[in-house]
Design a protein around this motif. Structure first.
Motif: not given
Length: 378
Positions: A304-315, A342-349
């Motif tokens: 897939g496409l490598p990314f870096t986490v910026r933030r998360a929002e509850h919905a 599991d996906w804090p800011r700055g984590r790669h995935g």
């Protein structure tokens, strides 16, 4: 109730100086159909309703209600009911008087409306009794019988909205025009009221035009949705048609929450050279590949496409994970809310998506080949 009528709007132009609020706008609505007009603020939605109602004159084009042109007809002669965002209730009147007001003005003479001398006008008593009966029937239909002797200041927002709807319905219109009537309600009440509005329209069968900028609202209650930009129709279809087959990037973007993922086809081809999107090889495609958050998934590793986490929002039960790809393109994936930790800011995935639920669109004008950063993401 008066039988519902079709509505045909053809080639309508409405200009304010050099700017066209409506630019060759055309639409046909079947009797009893519920059609939502959806688009961003300033696209001409409310102007369309006002032109259909006769509150504004079109510069060009024709409007027919049923088999009759309404050119030159005053608003009161078009048998149209208009519900405004602001409710527009008379504050000095009770709800009973607010409901009765359209009938009193239409069916009683100026002398007949006068409480002192009206009883002396032949037939006015019978008319007043008939109006009172219609007020009671309309109140029962909307479940507001207990509110009839209150003034608007004594009502909640949802109760005021019901009274405003009742004042429109009591006229037995051929066409029902609703200009963002739920916009002033809180989220929970808005969701409940839109369901009640949908059920009411189904029971009455009144042809309805409903203006909103809320895509979830339009998709939830409409037979068809008209998506418009800058005074022009961009696409008309059922909610399912629009969701699955948007005609272009603008429509797909407008119907996505919280926003559409639009990734340059070249970036994807460099990472996933053999990928096909609905059968089309990405390596031979230009423009952007677009997909919604619900069709994306995130992984620790994989294809897939490598990314870096910026933030998360509850919905609620879900959450939105906002990420940045290697070239800075911003994307969002819908994930279970319990996995946010599991996906804090700055984590790669790795970001993957369903290629059968994606589209390839031309790149927006002025774009060099990858998606523009149109969403503000912290």
């Amino acid at each position: 109730m008066t039988a519902s009528q079709s509505l045909d709007v053809s080639g309508i132009v409405r200009a304010f100086g050099p700017a066209r609020a409506l630019d060759d706008f055309s639409l046909s609505v079947a009797p009893g159909e519920f059609v939502s007009i959806l688009g961003p603020s300033g696209c001409g939605k409310s102007t369309l309703l006002r032109v259909v109602a006769g509150l504004e004159d079109a510069d060009a084009g024709t409007i027919r209600i049923g088999d009759r042109s309404v050119r030159g007809l005053r608003p009161k002669d078009r048998q149209i009911a208009f519900v405004f965002q602001s409710y527009a209730l008379y504050p000095h009147m009770t709800c009973r008087q607010n409901l009765a007001a359209p009938l009193v003005m239409r069916e009683l003479s100026p002398f007949g409306r006068n409480r002192l001398v009206g009883r002396l006008v032949p037939g006015s008593g019978a008319v007043r009794r008939a109006i009172a009966e219609r007020v009671e029937r309309t109140a029962a239909l909307l479940g507001i019988e207990a509110l009839l002797d209150r003034r608007p200041s004594q009502l909640s927002g949802g109760q005021r909205q019901r009274v405003a709807l009742g004042r429109a319905l009591i006229r037995e219109p051929r066409l029902f025009l609703l200009d963002e009537p739920l916009a002033n309600l809180d989220a929970a009440l808005r969701n409940r009221t839109r369901g009640e509005l949908h059920d009411l329209q189904r029971r009455l069968g009144t042809t309805t035009l409903f203006v909103t900028h809320d895509q979830a609202e339009a998709m939830a209650i409409s037979d068809r949705v008209v998506v418009m930009f800058a005074g022009r129709v961009r696409q008309i279809g059922t909610p399912d048609d629009l969701y699955r087959n948007p005609v272009d990037l603008d429509v797909a973007r407008f119907l996505s929450q919280p926003h559409l993922n639009a990734v340059g086809a070249a970036l994807i081809a460099n990472t996933l050279p053999s990928l096909r999107v609905r059968g089309t090889p990405v390596a031979r495609a230009g423009g952007v590949v677009a997909f919604r958050p619900e069709h994306a998934r995130v992984m620790e590793a994989g294809r897939g496409l490598p990314f870096t986490v910026r933030r998360a929002e509850h919905a609620g039960s879900d959450a939105h994970l906002f990420v940045a790809l290697r070239d800075g393109t911003r994307c969002v994936a819908r994930i279970p809310s319990e996995t946010i930790a599991d996906w804090p800011r700055g984590r790669h995935g790795i970001l993957a998506f369903d290629p059968e639920a994606a589209w390839i669109f031309p790149a927006p004008e002025g774009d060099a080949g990858h998606a523009p950063h149109l969403s503000v993401v912290a």
